[in-house]
Design an enzyme around this catalytic site. Sequence first.
Site, PDB file in Angstrom:
ATOM      1  N   CYS A   8       0.800  -1.223   0.000  1.00  0.00           N
ATOM      2  CA  CYS A   8       0.000   0.000   0.000  1.00  0.00           C
ATOM      3  C   CYS A   8       0.833   1.272   0.000  1.00  0.00           C
ATOM      4  CB  CYS A   8      -0.917   0.056   1.237  1.00  0.00           C
ATOM      5  SG  CYS A   8      -2.091  -1.293   1.343  1.00  0.00           S
ATOM      6  N   GLY A  36       1.080   0.248  -5.140  1.00  0.00           N
ATOM      7  CA  GLY A  36      -0.163  -0.515  -5.177  1.00  0.00           C
ATOM      8  C   GLY A  36      -0.906  -0.277  -6.460  1.00  0.00           C
ATOM      9  N   ASN A 111      -1.010   1.295   5.595  1.00  0.00           N
ATOM     10  CA  ASN A 111       0.068   0.586   4.889  1.00  0.00           C
ATOM     11  C   ASN A 111       0.775  -0.311   5.891  1.00  0.00           C
ATOM     12  OD1 ASN A 111       3.364   1.550   3.744  1.00  0.00           O
ATOM     13  ND2 ASN A 111       2.200  -0.249   3.198  1.00  0.00           N
ATOM     14  N   GLY A 112       0.847  -1.607   5.596  1.00  0.00           N
ATOM     15  CA  GLY A 112       1.535  -2.527   6.486  1.00  0.00           C
ATOM     16  C   GLY A 112       0.721  -3.776   6.734  1.00  0.00           C
ATOM     17  N   CYS A 248      11.989  -1.520   7.080  1.00  0.00           N
ATOM     18  CA  CYS A 248      12.142  -2.581   6.076  1.00  0.00           C
ATOM     19  C   CYS A 248      13.237  -2.200   5.083  1.00  0.00           C
ATOM     20  CB  CYS A 248      10.822  -2.787   5.343  1.00  0.00           C
ATOM     21  SG  CYS A 248      10.928  -3.932   3.949  1.00  0.00           S
ATOM     22  N   TYR A 254      13.963  -2.012  -3.310  1.00  0.00           N
ATOM     23  CA  TYR A 254      12.981  -2.219  -4.378  1.00  0.00           C
ATOM     24  C   TYR A 254      11.716  -1.372  -4.279  1.00  0.00           C
ATOM     25  CZ  TYR A 254       9.443  -4.631  -7.204  1.00  0.00           C
ATOM     26  OH  TYR A 254       8.445  -4.922  -8.082  1.00  0.00           O
ATOM     27  N   ASP A 357      19.723  -7.233 -11.128  1.00  0.00           N
ATOM     28  CA  ASP A 357      18.304  -7.085 -10.814  1.00  0.00           C
ATOM     29  C   ASP A 357      18.156  -6.834  -9.322  1.00  0.00           C
ATOM     30  OD1 ASP A 357      15.607  -6.914 -11.151  1.00  0.00           O
ATOM     31  OD2 ASP A 357      15.307  -8.964 -11.856  1.00  0.00           O
ATOM     32  N   CYS A 394       7.759 -12.921   5.089  1.00  0.00           N
ATOM     33  CA  CYS A 394       7.620 -11.584   5.655  1.00  0.00           C
ATOM     34  C   CYS A 394       6.210 -11.438   6.196  1.00  0.00           C
ATOM     35  CB  CYS A 394       7.879 -10.517   4.595  1.00  0.00           C
ATOM     36  SG  CYS A 394       7.509  -8.835   5.164  1.00  0.00           S
ATOM     37  N   CYS A 447      13.273 -11.288   6.221  1.00  0.00           N
ATOM     38  CA  CYS A 447      13.013 -12.127   5.051  1.00  0.00           C
ATOM     39  C   CYS A 447      14.295 -12.750   4.512  1.00  0.00           C
ATOM     40  CB  CYS A 447      12.306 -11.333   3.962  1.00  0.00           C
ATOM     41  SG  CYS A 447      13.161  -9.826   3.452  1.00  0.00           S
TER      42      CYS A 447
END
Length: 474
Positions: A8, A36, A111-112, A248, A254, A357, A394, A447
């Site tokens: 989000c 999103g 968000n979360g 995070c 990313y 990447d 995650c 993660c």
Amino acid sequence: MSNLHEECGVFGIYCRDDMNVVSASYYALYALQHRGQESCGIAVNDDGVIRCVKNPGLVNEVITREAVETLGTGKMAVGHVRYGTSGADPRQNAQPLVVNHVKGYMALAHNGALTNARELREELELKGSIFHMTSDTEVISYIITRERLNSKSIEEAVCRSMDVIAGAYSLIVMSPQKLIAARDPHGFRPLCMGRIGENVVFASESCALDAIGATFERDLEPGEIVIVDKNGVRNDTTHVGTKPKTTCVFEYIYFARPDSVIDGSSVHTARLRAGAFLALEHPAQADVVIGVPDSGIDAAIGFSRQSGIPYEIGFIKNKYIGRTFIQPTQADRENKVRIKLNVVSSVVKGKRVVLVDDSIVRGTTSARIVKMLREAGATEVHMRSSAPPFMHPCYFGTDVDSCDKLIACKYPIEKIKDIIGVDSLGYLSVESAKLLADNCHGFCTACFDGDYPCDPPKNPGKCLFERRLSEVNE
């Protein structure tokens, strides 16, 4: 392109003049679209009456001219873009969530992901609460509403709710008279504040502030609540410093746009640094460095600068692909890469290529990209990932809910190298990932290394509430 998504983006504005809050929200959400792409919405407060438009689709598909007329005018607005979890109804779970109760209207954007959502929902249901959504945002709204009945103000209710909910949450709450922003005590997800003159805005990323001409003021501290009303701006620091800060790290690798600044650190600079670390940790004998658009490009430039191997544009990205390709079938995925990316043959033909990447999740997309480079004439392909291997689920707002589809959980690096068809493969180390941002001390890297900063859910997995309903029906 890595098949990994963050769930989000949120936005809020409190206006003291005649600024068009719908227009500002529209352009801010447009800037946050990368966070999103499944659904979006805007709620507007007009003298205590909240009107809301939300639906599945991209911002320009949902916030149409008719929607703008429906929203009308007002002094406050809350906006949201959402990437939903697999199986969840995008229309049912679109935000902002609007609640009408005895203490007045409330609109909420989140968000979360909560780690105790299931337990809280069961507790609320046993006391008579009826749920209509399958996301934990509705759980948050019930907790705030419950606390509001025993609080002197909405901000006190939000503060008391933070004693109850656990996990990752950046919130924008709009009441009839106030706009409130809150960030969880760990600071998992970003949330910043800015101004347009006397108007106050909040957003998941600073790029949204840039899009509407707002001046970035600061990031909210983990655990901080900021309240805006007719009396000005004030904050509540009750929960600040109560938990270790663990932003995070994948926001830098990313999720965030490269032109954003999170917790005082440039995302672009962090990605350049990731590429430089990769060149030091996994050097390669090659002729050219190329990046996978978009989030692999900055790391590729960093790799090139550190290694001395020339960087060139190796792919052209088609920017005109609509929602058809956001959640493709397995058959669609076979063609998706070729439609979205095309190799610049003259750059790679007859050359040894370093391909950078942002991550390798399932490995299927990587394998197709490597195949395209081989077909375009690359003699060698050396792949480098600017994220460490994904080894653990995650639980804080990313759609990696199990190890089932993570290629690094199934195979050693040498086997992964063979599966995706490269001559060599190197991942960024977890130690280097923790050093990407200059001013951010304390990352969540769970993660990658399984070191969870707070207790994971007792009942993990996405779409928990659909599953439980299915179990009951059986």
